[in-house]
Design a protein around this motif. Structure first.
Motif, PDB file in Angstrom:
ATOM      1  N   GLU A 143     -28.114 -56.956 -99.676  1.00 58.08           N
ATOM      2  CA  GLU A 143     -28.348 -58.072 -98.744  1.00 58.08           C
ATOM      3  C   GLU A 143     -28.427 -59.418 -99.476  1.00 58.08           C
ATOM      4  O   GLU A 143     -27.644 -60.333 -99.182  1.00 58.08           O
ATOM      5  CB  GLU A 143     -29.590 -57.809 -97.879  1.00 58.08           C
ATOM      6  N   HIS A 197     -35.824 -56.920 -94.319  1.00 61.06           N
ATOM      7  CA  HIS A 197     -34.445 -56.849 -93.820  1.00 61.06           C
ATOM      8  C   HIS A 197     -33.455 -56.377 -94.885  1.00 61.06           C
ATOM      9  O   HIS A 197     -32.260 -56.337 -94.639  1.00 61.06           O
ATOM     10  CB  HIS A 197     -34.014 -58.198 -93.232  1.00 61.06           C
ATOM     11  N   GLU A 198     -33.953 -56.024 -96.082  1.00 55.09           N
ATOM     12  CA  GLU A 198     -33.043 -55.612 -97.164  1.00 55.09           C
ATOM     13  C   GLU A 198     -33.240 -54.119 -97.400  1.00 55.09           C
ATOM     14  O   GLU A 198     -34.116 -53.726 -98.154  1.00 55.09           O
ATOM     15  CB  GLU A 198     -33.379 -56.394 -98.439  1.00 55.09           C
ATOM     16  N   CYS A 202     -37.937 -60.222 -99.303  1.00 54.64           N
ATOM     17  CA  CYS A 202     -37.145 -61.449 -99.380  1.00 54.64           C
ATOM     18  C   CYS A 202     -38.066 -62.668 -99.303  1.00 54.64           C
ATOM     19  O   CYS A 202     -39.179 -62.587 -98.776  1.00 54.64           O
ATOM     20  CB  CYS A 202     -36.173 -61.474 -98.209  1.00 54.64           C
TER      21      CYS A 202
HETATM   22 ZN   LIG Z   1     -33.025 -61.373 -97.870  1.00 57.39          ZN
END
Ligand SMILES: [Zn+2]
Length: 344
Positions: free
Chosen positions: A149, A63-64, A38
């Motif tokens: 996400e 975080h994805e 990201c």
């Molecule tokens: Zn992201």
């Protein structure tokens, strides 16, 4: 267990790290298959901070994520080992006022993967609450699961925009989030999305989708184009996804009287905004912060075939080449929409 660790600004290593991964009765253990990089991961890598969040200790990035459930806690009945899943990275305190109000993304105590000091998911196994783990239907790949996400951000924006069938929308900025927002807006019922950017490469990628009207603002005036396409009335919804302070100078030129503006991009400094012009059009302004209650809808849209995120995965790197993946991401090539890391 080896993880992709941001040691300090400009330094990432793939190394063994001790992380606390005890499983509670409401948790699941997931073997991570795919993780998207990201803009925020890259920003921590290149700047060491985002606003008040500063990397002070080594932190696992990412975080994805999507993967496969390998174990479930004693109270988990919604998932079982072998289920393919994606994970929502922000975990609120379930008893907080924000959670009770359904705006759990605004819980001040939320812990979010790869937001200091919380570790992210670029590690072969993670423990995650089952309530924030979503089953992927068979026709949704891990690559698409890891795209849920960023797509959730677009879906949050489209939901806030209160779209009506046939609306005309303007999306400012064709970066990853701008593209996700434009796709979500189309899925939400807009007849067309006028999407503006300075990059011909990005606009070329988005123009493969039906309903998109790309506008290269290097060559064409967006104000004139919107006027032309809407019989001088303006767009029903304008979604600002560039985060550029300069974009705010013209937002009111694009929006129709009685229209809506959704602020998605995050300018790094306060911006000037012409309040009286907004009042003269009775514009409603919405903001979004991450997302809440949209993950299941994002998965459903992808599974339905209404949203095709596959062409947006620009390149995939092996876990061993994770450092190179981040170096590439930091280059910010205009043709790169999403880079992913394969941990399978
Ligand atoms: Zn992201």
């Amino acid at each position: 267990m080896n993880a992709l660790v941001l040691e300090r600004i400009h330094e990432i290593s793939l190394r063994a790290i001790d992380v606390h991964q005890e499983m509670g009765p409401k948790d699941v253990r997931v073997k991570v298959a795919r993780v998207g990089i990201c803009g925020s991961d890259v920003h921590y890598y290149t700047h060491g901070r985002i606003g008040p969040f500063v990397v002070e200790e080594p932190m696992i990035l990412g975080h994805e994520a999507a993967g496969t459930v390998v174990a479930v806690g004693s109270e988990v009945s919604s998932l079982k080992p072998g289920d393919r899943v994606c994970m929502e990275p922000g975990i609120p305190d379930a008893s907080s006022k924000a959670s009770r109000l359904g705006i759990y993304n605004l819980d001040p105590a939320v812990t979010f993967w790869a937001t200091p000091p919380i570790h992210g998911c670029l590690i072969p196994e993670v423990v995650h609450p089952a309530a924030f783990t979503f089953k992927l239907p068979d026709n949704v790949s891990f690559a698409e699961g890891a795209m849920v996400e960023p797509f959730a951000v677009g879906l949050q924006a489209a939901t806030k925009a209160h779209l009506k069938p046939g609306d005309t929308a303007v999306v400012i900025g064709a970066g990853t989030i701008g593209i996700m927002t434009a796709l979500a807006v189309l899925a939400g019922g807009a007849a067309r999305v006028i999407i503006a950017d300075l990059s011909a490469e990005k606009l070329k990628i988005i123009s493969q989708y039906e309903g998109m009207i790309p506008v290269n603002v290097r060559e064409v005036s967006l104000k004139e184009r919107v006027a032309e396409l809407t019989d001088k009335w303006g767009a029903d919804v304008v979604l600002e996804c560039s985060g550029s302070p300069r974009a705010f100078d013209n937002l009111l030129d694009y929006v129709a009287p009685g229209g809506r503006i959704v602020l998605v991009g995050m300018p790094v400094e306060p911006v000037l905004f012409d309040v009286v012009s907004a009042q003269a059009k009775e514009v409603t302004i919405y903001t979004i912060f991450r997302y809440a209650n949209v993950y299941d809808k994002a998965v459903a849209l992808i599974a339905s075939g209404k949203i095709n995120l596959k062409p947006l995965v620009s390149d995939t790197f092996k876990f061993e080449d994770g450092v190179a993946a981040f170096e590439r991401a930091a280059e910010a090539r205009p043709s790169d929409i999403k880079l992913q890391i394969d941990l399978e």
